[in-house]
Design a protein around this motif. Structure first.
Motif, PDB file in Angstrom:
ATOM      1  N   LYS A 140       1.032  -1.020  -0.163  1.00 41.71           N
ATOM      2  CA  LYS A 140      -0.218   0.200   0.091  1.00 41.71           C
ATOM      3  C   LYS A 140       0.004   1.131   0.079  1.00 41.71           C
ATOM      4  N   ALA A 141       1.713   1.299   0.405  1.00 43.54           N
ATOM      5  CA  ALA A 141       2.902   2.362   1.097  1.00 43.54           C
ATOM      6  C   ALA A 141       3.662   2.083  -0.501  1.00 43.54           C
ATOM      7  N   THR A 142       4.365   1.727  -1.417  1.00 39.88           N
ATOM      8  CA  THR A 142       4.783   2.010  -1.981  1.00 39.88           C
ATOM      9  C   THR A 142       4.153   2.010  -3.342  1.00 39.88           C
ATOM     10  N   ALA A 143       2.784   1.744  -3.176  1.00 37.21           N
ATOM     11  CA  ALA A 143       1.886   2.193  -4.376  1.00 37.21           C
ATOM     12  C   ALA A 143       1.370   3.369  -4.428  1.00 37.21           C
ATOM     13  N   LEU A 144       2.012   3.865  -3.229  1.00 42.92           N
ATOM     14  CA  LEU A 144       1.003   5.767  -3.469  1.00 42.92           C
ATOM     15  C   LEU A 144       2.514   6.820  -4.098  1.00 42.92           C
ATOM     16  N   GLU A 145       3.130   5.756  -3.879  1.00 43.85           N
ATOM     17  CA  GLU A 145       4.255   6.318  -5.298  1.00 43.85           C
ATOM     18  C   GLU A 145       4.202   6.896  -6.518  1.00 43.85           C
ATOM     19  N   ALA A 146       3.318   5.599  -6.788  1.00 47.12           N
ATOM     20  CA  ALA A 146       2.449   6.209  -8.206  1.00 47.12           C
ATOM     21  C   ALA A 146       1.861   7.571  -8.734  1.00 47.12           C
ATOM     22  N   ALA A 147       1.931   8.156  -7.609  1.00 43.02           N
ATOM     23  CA  ALA A 147       1.266   9.154  -7.613  1.00 43.02           C
ATOM     24  C   ALA A 147       1.791  10.486  -8.629  1.00 43.02           C
ATOM     25  N   SER A 148       3.266  10.751  -8.476  1.00 40.88           N
ATOM     26  CA  SER A 148       4.943  11.436  -8.665  1.00 40.88           C
ATOM     27  C   SER A 148       4.749  11.381  -9.912  1.00 40.88           C
ATOM     28  N   ALA A 149       4.537   9.892 -11.450  1.00 36.76           N
ATOM     29  CA  ALA A 149       4.548   9.325 -12.319  1.00 36.76           C
ATOM     30  C   ALA A 149       3.589   9.603 -13.312  1.00 36.76           C
ATOM     31  N   ASP A 150       4.120   9.946 -14.200  1.00 37.53           N
ATOM     32  CA  ASP A 150       2.881  10.347 -16.122  1.00 37.53           C
ATOM     33  C   ASP A 150       2.805   9.747 -16.594  1.00 37.53           C
ATOM     34  N   ILE A 151       4.020   8.315 -15.979  1.00 38.21           N
ATOM     35  CA  ILE A 151       3.222   6.443 -16.595  1.00 38.21           C
ATOM     36  C   ILE A 151       3.531   5.482 -16.152  1.00 38.21           C
ATOM     37  N   VAL A 152       1.623   4.649 -15.338  1.00 38.73           N
ATOM     38  CA  VAL A 152       2.095   4.407 -13.782  1.00 38.73           C
ATOM     39  C   VAL A 152       1.346   2.820 -15.098  1.00 38.73           C
ATOM     40  N   VAL A 153       2.988   1.667 -14.534  1.00 37.75           N
ATOM     41  CA  VAL A 153       3.521   0.602 -14.796  1.00 37.75           C
ATOM     42  C   VAL A 153       2.451  -0.295 -14.194  1.00 37.75           C
ATOM     43  N   LYS A 154       2.057  -1.264 -14.466  1.00 35.81           N
ATOM     44  CA  LYS A 154       1.929  -2.547 -13.392  1.00 35.81           C
ATOM     45  C   LYS A 154       1.990  -3.699 -14.373  1.00 35.81           C
ATOM     46  N   ALA A 155       2.922  -4.429 -13.667  1.00 31.02           N
ATOM     47  CA  ALA A 155       3.058  -5.813 -14.867  1.00 31.02           C
ATOM     48  C   ALA A 155       2.399  -7.615 -14.200  1.00 31.02           C
ATOM     49  N   SER A 156       2.413  -7.840 -14.959  1.00 32.72           N
ATOM     50  CA  SER A 156       1.975  -8.654 -14.495  1.00 32.72           C
ATOM     51  C   SER A 156       3.171  -9.609 -13.941  1.00 32.72           C
ATOM     52  N   GLY A 157       2.739 -10.743 -12.718  1.00 35.69           N
ATOM     53  CA  GLY A 157       3.753 -11.967 -12.374  1.00 35.69           C
ATOM     54  C   GLY A 157       4.533 -10.960 -11.136  1.00 35.69           C
ATOM     55  N   VAL A 158       4.055 -10.398 -10.735  1.00 34.18           N
ATOM     56  CA  VAL A 158       5.259  -9.762  -9.541  1.00 34.18           C
ATOM     57  C   VAL A 158       5.146 -10.265  -8.661  1.00 34.18           C
ATOM     58  N   GLY A 159       3.938 -11.402  -8.064  1.00 34.44           N
ATOM     59  CA  GLY A 159       5.083 -11.964  -7.033  1.00 34.44           C
ATOM     60  C   GLY A 159       4.427 -11.946  -5.577  1.00 34.44           C
ATOM     61  N   PHE A 160       3.705 -10.703  -5.153  1.00 34.99           N
ATOM     62  CA  PHE A 160       3.055 -10.798  -3.727  1.00 34.99           C
ATOM     63  C   PHE A 160       1.996  -9.924  -4.138  1.00 34.99           C
ATOM     64  N   GLU A 161       1.031 -10.013  -3.596  1.00 31.68           N
ATOM     65  CA  GLU A 161      -0.548  -9.819  -3.747  1.00 31.68           C
ATOM     66  C   GLU A 161      -0.687  -8.380  -4.908  1.00 31.68           C
ATOM     67  N   ASP A 162      -0.278  -9.120  -6.244  1.00 26.75           N
ATOM     68  CA  ASP A 162      -0.427  -8.875  -7.540  1.00 26.75           C
ATOM     69  C   ASP A 162      -2.474  -7.636  -7.328  1.00 26.75           C
ATOM     70  N   ASP A 163      -2.946  -8.926  -6.906  1.00 20.55           N
ATOM     71  CA  ASP A 163      -4.807  -7.600  -7.332  1.00 20.55           C
ATOM     72  C   ASP A 163      -4.648  -6.629  -6.385  1.00 20.55           C
ATOM     73  N   ALA A 164      -4.413  -6.882  -5.591  1.00 23.87           N
ATOM     74  CA  ALA A 164      -3.901  -5.941  -4.407  1.00 23.87           C
ATOM     75  C   ALA A 164      -3.106  -4.612  -4.436  1.00 23.87           C
ATOM     76  N   LEU A 165      -2.245  -4.985  -5.754  1.00 23.69           N
ATOM     77  CA  LEU A 165      -1.041  -4.337  -6.360  1.00 23.69           C
ATOM     78  C   LEU A 165      -1.388  -3.143  -6.883  1.00 23.69           C
ATOM     79  N   LEU A 166      -2.101  -4.176  -8.150  1.00 21.02           N
ATOM     80  CA  LEU A 166      -3.038  -3.581  -9.105  1.00 21.02           C
ATOM     81  C   LEU A 166      -3.548  -2.406  -8.159  1.00 21.02           C
ATOM     82  N   ASP A 167      -4.930  -2.843  -7.890  1.00 19.19           N
ATOM     83  CA  ASP A 167      -6.393  -1.921  -8.191  1.00 19.19           C
ATOM     84  C   ASP A 167      -5.127  -0.286  -6.870  1.00 19.19           C
ATOM     85  N   ALA A 168      -4.141  -1.041  -5.982  1.00 22.13           N
ATOM     86  CA  ALA A 168      -3.689   0.092  -5.062  1.00 22.13           C
ATOM     87  C   ALA A 168      -3.087   1.603  -5.985  1.00 22.13           C
TER      88      ALA A 168
END
Length: 364
Positions: free
Chosen positions: A71-99
């Motif tokens: 959750k904390a790491t996902a918040l850093e997406a707010a500073s980006a112009d392009i936000v990429v979530k890859a498949s197969g991150v390996g931990f809480e993929d669905d929650a990470l994508l949503d966040a």
């Protein structure tokens, strides 16, 4: 432009076949002026098995494998112009994508980058309640590292705004010809982790030919094979770090590529190993899959096997001179048509086509 990229690992190829894809493509994008931060979880002992140090062309943030850290790491997406979530991150993929989608600014380009599209699409077909179905409504673009028209059409049918393949390629600075190394001497070598949807094909294309040709030597690299029954002419060496890939590829008479079942069925999905081997000037034998001719010419730049019997026959006929010729041809082809510099230029054009707001352009 600033890219926040959430993936499995940039620093380690341990149980992480996408590592060299990420490295080659992102380094080339950085060379085009992109400011990239790569976020990877500390899971699966990857940080204990790093292949590279954090590079100077990309900031790497390693976060703990906890829900709170996600959750904390996902918040850093707010500073980006392009936000990429890859498949197969390996931990809480669905929650990470949503966040990440929640944290991203409304004007940011939101990308789902699928590095195993045939398998992901199979999950989506099987599960109508899969979280990605809902997430696709908020995602601007799906990129994949293979799959061709079948994957593009399938993703669009699933509701994706658009889907574009960005294929694997060669980074000639990391994968290139080197001197042979006695550690990797063999008639045929295969490098790949033991995965459920690959093992049956490895049995057919590697273990059975080895048993059929007891006088030839076979080399097996990759994680997970230690308890696998195998004939005495197979030498298993475990995980092979990327620093040894070039020697692993050039030292045997030939190297073998075996696609995962879903990718072989779908086609148009060349593995990273295909370009890494060709980039080292290796003689490559690959299993057959639709679309291969788009990347390498059968018989001239690559040898193709439809089953284990074909592998055995090819090995029995293959001379050292013929192997060297195929390797030279393959190297010329990938340097001409399949480098990450070319893939990055294509990705840059795509990003610029999909980025819509002055706010993003001003960040360049």
């Amino acid at each position: 432009m600033r890219i926040a990229f959430y993936g499995s690992s940039l620093l380690s190829s341990y149980w992480n076949g996408a590592a060299t894809y990420y490295r080659g493509l992102l380094r080339a994008l950085a060379g085009l002026g992109y400011d990239i931060t790569f976020y990877e979880p500390n899971v699966y002992d990857r940080q204990a098995n790093r292949d590279i140090d954090p590079p100077d062309w990309c900031k790497v943030v390693v976060y703990d494998g906890t829900v709170e850290a996600v959750k904390a790491t996902a918040l850093e997406a707010a500073s980006a112009d392009i936000v990429v979530k890859a498949s197969g991150v390996g931990f809480e993929d669905d929650a990470l994508l949503d966040a990440v989608l929640i944290a991203a600014r409304p004007q940011a380009l939101k990308v789902f980058w699928d590095v195993d599209a045939p398998a992901t699409l199979a999950e989506l077909r099987e599960r109508s309640d899969h979280p990605l179905h809902r997430a696709l409504k908020r995602i601007d673009l799906v990129l994949t590292y293979g799959g061709g028209a079948p994957v593009v059409e399938a993703y669009r049918e699933m509701g994706a705004a658009d889907c574009i393949p960005i294929y694997n390629a060669l980074d000639p600075e990391t994968h290139h010809p080197v001197r042979s190394d006695a550690r990797f001497s063999a008639d045929l070598a295969f490098l790949g982790n033991r995965l459920p949807d690959r093992e049956e094909r490895v049995d057919s294309f590697f273990f059975e030919p080895a048993a059929y040709l007891p006088r030839l030597s076979f080399l097996l690299g990759g994680s997970g094979w230690a308890d696998k029954p195998m004939s005495g002419n197979i030498h298993y060496i475990g995980h092979v770090p990327t620093r040894d890939h070039n020697a692993f590829n050039v030292s045997p008479r030939a190297v073998l590529n075996i696609s995962r079942a879903s990718m072989a069925l779908n086609g148009f999905s060349p593995a990273t190993r295909v370009f890494e081997a060709a980039g080292a000037g290796a003689c490559l034998i690959t299993d057959a899959w639709i679309g291969l001719e788009q990347f390498l010419a059968e018989g001239e730049e690559v040898l193709v096997a439809r089953d284990g019997k074909d592998v055995a026959a090819l090995l029995q006929e293959l001379t050292d001179a013929r192997a060297r010729e195929i390797g030279r041809n393959a190297l010329r082809r990938v340097l001409r048509d399949h480098t990450y510099a070319q893939r990055a230029a294509e990705t840059d054009r795509i990003f610029r086509r999909f980025v819509r707001t002055p706010a993003v352009e001003a960040a360049e």
